[in-house]
Write an enzyme that holds these catalytic residues in place. Structure first.
Site, PDB file in Angstrom:
ATOM      1  N   LYS A 136     -43.079  38.275  27.377  1.00  0.00           N
ATOM      2  CA  LYS A 136     -42.256  37.082  27.474  1.00  0.00           C
ATOM      3  C   LYS A 136     -41.351  37.155  28.695  1.00  0.00           C
ATOM      4  O   LYS A 136     -40.805  38.204  29.016  1.00  0.00           O
ATOM      5  CB  LYS A 136     -41.405  36.924  26.206  1.00  0.00           C
ATOM      6  CG  LYS A 136     -42.228  36.549  24.974  1.00  0.00           C
ATOM      7  CD  LYS A 136     -41.323  36.392  23.786  1.00  0.00           C
ATOM      8  CE  LYS A 136     -42.129  35.958  22.564  1.00  0.00           C
ATOM      9  NZ  LYS A 136     -42.617  34.592  22.659  1.00  0.00           N
ATOM     10  N   HIS A 158     -38.834  43.852  23.362  1.00  0.00           N
ATOM     11  CA  HIS A 158     -37.690  42.995  23.062  1.00  0.00           C
ATOM     12  C   HIS A 158     -36.683  43.073  24.200  1.00  0.00           C
ATOM     13  O   HIS A 158     -36.264  44.162  24.600  1.00  0.00           O
ATOM     14  CB  HIS A 158     -36.998  43.435  21.764  1.00  0.00           C
ATOM     15  CG  HIS A 158     -37.818  43.180  20.540  1.00  0.00           C
ATOM     16  ND1 HIS A 158     -37.588  43.824  19.334  1.00  0.00           N
ATOM     17  CD2 HIS A 158     -38.862  42.342  20.317  1.00  0.00           C
ATOM     18  CE1 HIS A 158     -38.464  43.387  18.436  1.00  0.00           C
ATOM     19  NE2 HIS A 158     -39.236  42.494  19.014  1.00  0.00           N
ATOM     20  N   ARG A 172     -48.086  44.033  13.685  1.00  0.00           N
ATOM     21  CA  ARG A 172     -47.077  44.449  14.678  1.00  0.00           C
ATOM     22  C   ARG A 172     -45.832  44.976  13.955  1.00  0.00           C
ATOM     23  O   ARG A 172     -45.238  45.988  14.361  1.00  0.00           O
ATOM     24  CB  ARG A 172     -46.751  43.257  15.580  1.00  0.00           C
ATOM     25  CG  ARG A 172     -45.579  43.443  16.548  1.00  0.00           C
ATOM     26  CD  ARG A 172     -45.515  42.207  17.460  1.00  0.00           C
ATOM     27  NE  ARG A 172     -44.215  41.972  18.056  1.00  0.00           N
ATOM     28  CZ  ARG A 172     -43.821  42.454  19.247  1.00  0.00           C
ATOM     29  NH1 ARG A 172     -44.638  43.240  19.932  1.00  0.00           N
ATOM     30  NH2 ARG A 172     -42.631  42.156  19.727  1.00  0.00           N
ATOM     31  N   ARG A 213     -48.035  41.798  20.865  1.00  0.00           N
ATOM     32  CA  ARG A 213     -48.027  40.433  20.343  1.00  0.00           C
ATOM     33  C   ARG A 213     -49.458  39.902  20.372  1.00  0.00           C
ATOM     34  O   ARG A 213     -50.268  40.298  21.219  1.00  0.00           O
ATOM     35  CB  ARG A 213     -47.131  39.529  21.188  1.00  0.00           C
ATOM     36  CG  ARG A 213     -45.663  39.923  21.211  1.00  0.00           C
ATOM     37  CD  ARG A 213     -44.878  38.974  22.098  1.00  0.00           C
ATOM     38  NE  ARG A 213     -43.450  39.279  22.086  1.00  0.00           N
ATOM     39  CZ  ARG A 213     -42.853  40.073  22.975  1.00  0.00           C
ATOM     40  NH1 ARG A 213     -43.562  40.638  23.941  1.00  0.00           N
ATOM     41  NH2 ARG A 213     -41.557  40.307  22.909  1.00  0.00           N
ATOM     42  N   TYR A 260     -34.918  45.857  12.064  1.00  0.00           N
ATOM     43  CA  TYR A 260     -35.495  47.051  11.454  1.00  0.00           C
ATOM     44  C   TYR A 260     -34.440  48.084  11.073  1.00  0.00           C
ATOM     45  O   TYR A 260     -34.780  49.202  10.706  1.00  0.00           O
ATOM     46  CB  TYR A 260     -36.500  47.696  12.415  1.00  0.00           C
ATOM     47  CG  TYR A 260     -37.680  46.807  12.714  1.00  0.00           C
ATOM     48  CD1 TYR A 260     -38.706  46.632  11.793  1.00  0.00           C
ATOM     49  CD2 TYR A 260     -37.761  46.109  13.920  1.00  0.00           C
ATOM     50  CE1 TYR A 260     -39.785  45.806  12.062  1.00  0.00           C
ATOM     51  CE2 TYR A 260     -38.838  45.289  14.203  1.00  0.00           C
ATOM     52  CZ  TYR A 260     -39.848  45.133  13.265  1.00  0.00           C
ATOM     53  OH  TYR A 260     -40.905  44.314  13.526  1.00  0.00           O
ATOM     54  N   HIS A 276     -48.977  39.342  13.327  1.00  0.00           N
ATOM     55  CA  HIS A 276     -47.570  39.718  13.457  1.00  0.00           C
ATOM     56  C   HIS A 276     -47.175  40.739  12.399  1.00  0.00           C
ATOM     57  O   HIS A 276     -46.335  41.615  12.654  1.00  0.00           O
ATOM     58  CB  HIS A 276     -46.658  38.496  13.360  1.00  0.00           C
ATOM     59  CG  HIS A 276     -45.234  38.827  13.698  1.00  0.00           C
ATOM     60  ND1 HIS A 276     -44.797  38.958  14.990  1.00  0.00           N
ATOM     61  CD2 HIS A 276     -44.170  39.109  12.908  1.00  0.00           C
ATOM     62  CE1 HIS A 276     -43.511  39.298  14.986  1.00  0.00           C
ATOM     63  NE2 HIS A 276     -43.112  39.389  13.734  1.00  0.00           N
TER      64      HIS A 276
END
Length: 306
Positions: free
Chosen positions: A180, A271, A248, A156, A280, A245
């Site tokens: 995150k 994730h 990425r 990120r 995806y 992004h």
């Protein structure tokens, strides 16, 4: 447990946010909970944009929206609504002549894919980088290190700009990222990225905390966004199709096309939920169909006539 107070908005933003909240309370009769939610979202956005929320243009708001991509749709919708109302207030009060809030995301019923880059686009970008690196100019070396890490690891933007100077080590093909929610993950670093970082680090002061320092802190996400756009234009790739992004996303898409599976990709992208990675599945599905058509034991068997 009570939610922590948002960081104070810098400078002019703080004054305008306060005026906006006063208007909501006095004219719209907003509840305390509504005011708190708006204050949290506006202050957070102001901090992300380094105190320039009120003067932000479409490009800055697009970058801000990209930083929300891994959030729940309801959260993105709430943040966008708060900012749209804030910019509407600024326009109504004559505090700015335009309203750039159309650039903010409007999440629908399903998470959409970001813009994509082809292998040819990536080749043009890296050919341009290689030409620039040949000049041995420090800024060219920094750009090469940034893009090699973005496309080569799927980081990120927020993770990339805040890398410590010592994070990429020649003796280790991995680095540990804290993403995150404070979750840690191992990220593989390619030989190209290792080499690019090593060349750039020679120009970073040894006492710097950051790998990509900028004055009193590290390179900002907004500046990274601008640099990537400039590189795309130089490479002949439409800048509106390229961002940190998107690089990425290209990392993820091209890995899947090369045979990686969704679970591996989930780990690499950091994730928490496989549902996020499943945007995806169009790539994974196409690969599986091709695999069945090419490898199924009955592919070359003669067809049976009724």
């Amino acid at each position: 447990m009570a939610e922590p107070r948002p960081a104070p908005a810098p400078g002019e933003d703080a004054l305008l946010i306060a005026r906006f909240l006063e208007m909501l309370a006095a004219e719209a009769g907003a509840s305390r909970n509504t005011l708190t939610a708006y204050e949290t979202d506006l202050r957070g956005s102001s901090v992300t944009l380094e105190g320039e929320l009120a003067s932000a243009g479409r490009a800055e708001l697009e970058t801000l929206g990209e930083s929300w991509r891994d959030l729940a749709r309801a959260t993105v919708a709430r943040k966008s609504a708060a900012l749209r109302r804030f910019f509407g207030f600024l326009a109504d009060e004559g505090l700015r002549a335009d309203d750039p809030s159309a650039a903010l995301p409007r999440p629908g019923s399903a998470r959409s894919l970001p813009k994509s880059l082809s292998h040819a686009d990536i080749e043009r970008i890296f050919e341009t980088l290689d030409r620039d690196v040949a000049t041995d100019k420090p800024l060219a070396l920094r750009m090469a290190a940034l893009v090699e890490l973005l496309y080569g690891s799927g980081m990120r933007a927020s993770e990339l700009v805040a890398l410590p100077r010592s994070s990429v080590r020649p003796e280790s093909p991995f680095l540990i990222l804290r993403g995150k929610g404070g979750r840690e993950r191992l990220v593989p670093i390619s030989d190209r990225a290792q080499a690019a970082v090593a060349r750039w680090r020679e120009h970073v002061p040894s006492d710097s905390r950051w790998l990509f320092p900028s004055r009193t802190s590290h390179l900002s996400r907004i500046r990274l966004y601008q640099l990537v756009k400039e590189l795309a234009a130089k490479a002949g790739v439409p800048p509106d199709r390229v961002s940190p992004h998107v690089l990425r996303h290209a990392f993820a898409t091209h890995l899947l096309e090369g045979g990686a599976d969704l679970r591996t990709l989930q780990t690499l992208l950091g994730h928490a939920d496989i549902a996020t990675t499943q945007i995806y599945t169009h790539v994974e599905s196409a690969r599986l169909v091709a695999l069945v058509n090419a490898r199924h034991p009955l592919v070359d068997a003669p067809s049976r006539e009724a």
